[in-house]
Design an enzyme around this catalytic site. Sequence first.
Site, PDB file in Angstrom:
ATOM      1  N   TRP A  48       0.853  -1.202   0.000  1.00 17.21           N
ATOM      2  CA  TRP A  48       0.000   0.000   0.000  1.00 17.21           C
ATOM      3  C   TRP A  48       0.890   1.254   0.000  1.00 17.21           C
ATOM      4  CZ3 TRP A  48      -4.038   1.184   4.454  1.00 17.21           C
ATOM      5  CH2 TRP A  48      -4.930   2.149   4.005  1.00 17.21           C
ATOM      6  N   HIS A  98      12.206  -5.407   4.184  1.00 15.14           N
ATOM      7  CA  HIS A  98      11.702  -5.856   5.487  1.00 15.14           C
ATOM      8  C   HIS A  98      12.862  -6.034   6.469  1.00 15.14           C
ATOM      9  CE1 HIS A  98       7.736  -6.506   3.918  1.00 15.14           C
ATOM     10  NE2 HIS A  98       7.999  -7.608   3.273  1.00 15.14           N
ATOM     11  N   GLY A 234      -8.037  -5.666   4.255  1.00 15.74           N
ATOM     12  CA  GLY A 234      -7.656  -4.256   4.359  1.00 15.74           C
ATOM     13  C   GLY A 234      -8.393  -3.478   5.436  1.00 15.74           C
TER      14      GLY A 234
END
Length: 270
Positions: A48, A98, A234
Amino acid sequence: INDYLCKYKGYVFAVGMTTAEHIDSLQSFEIRERDVFLVTYPKSGTIWAQNIIALIFELDDTDETIYENNLEKMPWLEYPEGHSDYVSRPSPRLFASHLTPALMPRGLKGKKAKIVYVARNPKDNVVSYFHFCHAWTSLETPKIGGSSWFDHIREWHTHRDEYSILFLTYEDMVMDLRSAVVKISQFLGRDLSEAMLTHIIEKATFKNMKKDPKANYEFLPEDLLQKGKFLRKGIIGDWKNSFTVAQNEMFDQVYQEKMKDIPFKFIWNI
Ligand code: PPS
C-alpha cells in the site's frame, strides 16, 4: 530451516531469492541523496505504502523509469532476483525492505536518504500473515520469514535518531488516507497539487488497488502464490474474528511485557 527458508545473520530469508553475498554486500551499498527506502515488518501495509510512494514519484517518470509494476519500480533491497540494475538506476531510486537496521546499508546512517517506516497493530498483522502463509503454494507448513515483529519495531525505534525516518501506522492510513499521503509526500520533499493528491488517494483505495495490475501483485506466478492474496480485507480489527479470548489475553500480556518501553500507540479496533 527447510527447502524454502534459511536463516542468515539472525534473519529468515526465502531460499533462491537472495544470497549471503548479496546480503553482505548491502552493508557497503552506496546510498544516494534522493534514495527512498520503505521499511516494514511483513504484512504491515508495505504494498500500500509502496503504491503511494510510486504514485508520488509518477510525475517525474521518463521512459527509463516507467516500470511494468510496483515491484519493478520499487524492488526489494534484499531480494534482487531479476534486478541487476540497483546501482545503475536513475535517481530517485525507490526500494522496499523488510530488513532490520543491522542488515541495512551502513550509509543510510548518514541521513542522506529517506526512510518511510510503516507499522501495523500486531494482532491484525499476525492474522494477515497467517492467511498469507497459507496462500504460499510452495510452503507445506506455514512459516514466518524475517524477524519477530517485536524485534523489528524495537530495533528501528531504538535506532531512529541515526536515520532520516518517518514513522507511520497502517491504522493512520486506514483512518485518514489523505493525511497519510500528505505526510509522506512532505517528508519526501514533494509538493503535491490538490489534483495529484486526489489522484493518488483514488488509486490507493483498497477497492481500486485490488484491481490495479501494477499494484496488486497478481503478476506473481500462481505456482508461487495464490492470486488475490496481497489485498485480502484491508481493515482494522480483523483479529477479533480469529483470536480466542484466551489467545487475546495471552497476546496482551506478551505485548505489555515486550513493549513497555516503546511508546508506539496502535489503534486496535474501529
Ligand atoms: S507484504 O507481503 O509484506 O508485502 O504484505 P503487506 O503489503 O505489508 O501487507 C498486506 C496487508 O495490507 C493490506 N493492504 C491494504 N489495506 C488497505 N488499503 C489498501 N489499499 C491496501 N493494500 C494492501 C492487505 O489487505 C493486507 O492486509 P490484510 O489484513 O491481510 O487484508
